[in-house]
Write an enzyme that holds these catalytic residues in place. Sequence first.
Site, PDB file in Angstrom:
ATOM      1  N   LEU A   1      39.398  35.979  50.877  1.00 33.51           N
ATOM      2  CA  LEU A   1      39.144  37.258  50.219  1.00 33.51           C
ATOM      3  C   LEU A   1      39.268  36.968  48.737  1.00 33.51           C
ATOM      4  O   LEU A   1      40.196  36.270  48.319  1.00 33.51           O
ATOM      5  CB  LEU A   1      40.192  38.298  50.615  1.00 33.51           C
ATOM      6  N   ASP A   2      38.339  37.484  47.925  1.00 37.50           N
ATOM      7  CA  ASP A   2      38.434  37.178  46.506  1.00 37.50           C
ATOM      8  C   ASP A   2      39.686  37.818  45.905  1.00 37.50           C
ATOM      9  O   ASP A   2      40.334  38.660  46.524  1.00 37.50           O
ATOM     10  CB  ASP A   2      37.150  37.564  45.754  1.00 37.50           C
ATOM     11  N   GLU A   3      40.021  37.410  44.710  1.00 37.45           N
ATOM     12  CA  GLU A   3      41.263  37.825  44.063  1.00 37.45           C
ATOM     13  C   GLU A   3      41.405  39.341  43.970  1.00 37.45           C
ATOM     14  O   GLU A   3      42.502  39.885  44.117  1.00 37.45           O
ATOM     15  CB  GLU A   3      41.319  37.206  42.661  1.00 37.45           C
TER      16      GLU A   3
END
Length: 193
Positions: free
Chosen positions: A50-52
């Site tokens: 999951l991106d930041e």
Amino acid sequence: MSNSHHIHYKMYKPYGVLSQLASNDNNQIKKKFLSELYNFPKGIMPVGRLDEKSEGLLLLTTNGKLSDDINRSGIEKEYYAQLDGLITYEAIAKLEKGVEIGLKGTTYITKTCIAKRIEEPTNLPTPNAKIRLGRHRPSSWVSICITEGKFRQIRKMTAAVGFPTLRLVRVRIDNIMLDNLTTGEVIPILLED
């Protein structure tokens, strides 16, 4: 069920944390990592990412083959996205058919998916204060189920139909649900290896 020599967890990855345990990249020295949230055993790895700025369900395992199988199998992943603006049925239909997004310097047409407008989820933790909610126009929520996972795909898809994502939460991977996990919570689970 699970082979006793492999360990599996599910967690609620918070906003602002990278989906990795550590980094040797000097550009990431001030970033937050999963290892700061829990004392994971040696050999653990996140299944997908999951991106930041995204949050929600993240699986971790010591079984590299299982991780690879999940990433490549085309299993369904469900996301709740809070969008900037009141999404139209026309935009939802475009999402379902597939939209053109940028990917590695070229364009890509996303696979068909399931998308629907939903009421604001009541079981999610309070959003991170850094998310810019309600600053410009009303927002709406959608559920999007995809069987692929390109870089920042959901965000790019909703932007392509004119409704940028403000908050993105993964709530399901196949039959594994986020349930009522709280931000940063980690629990062991049984998975078939």
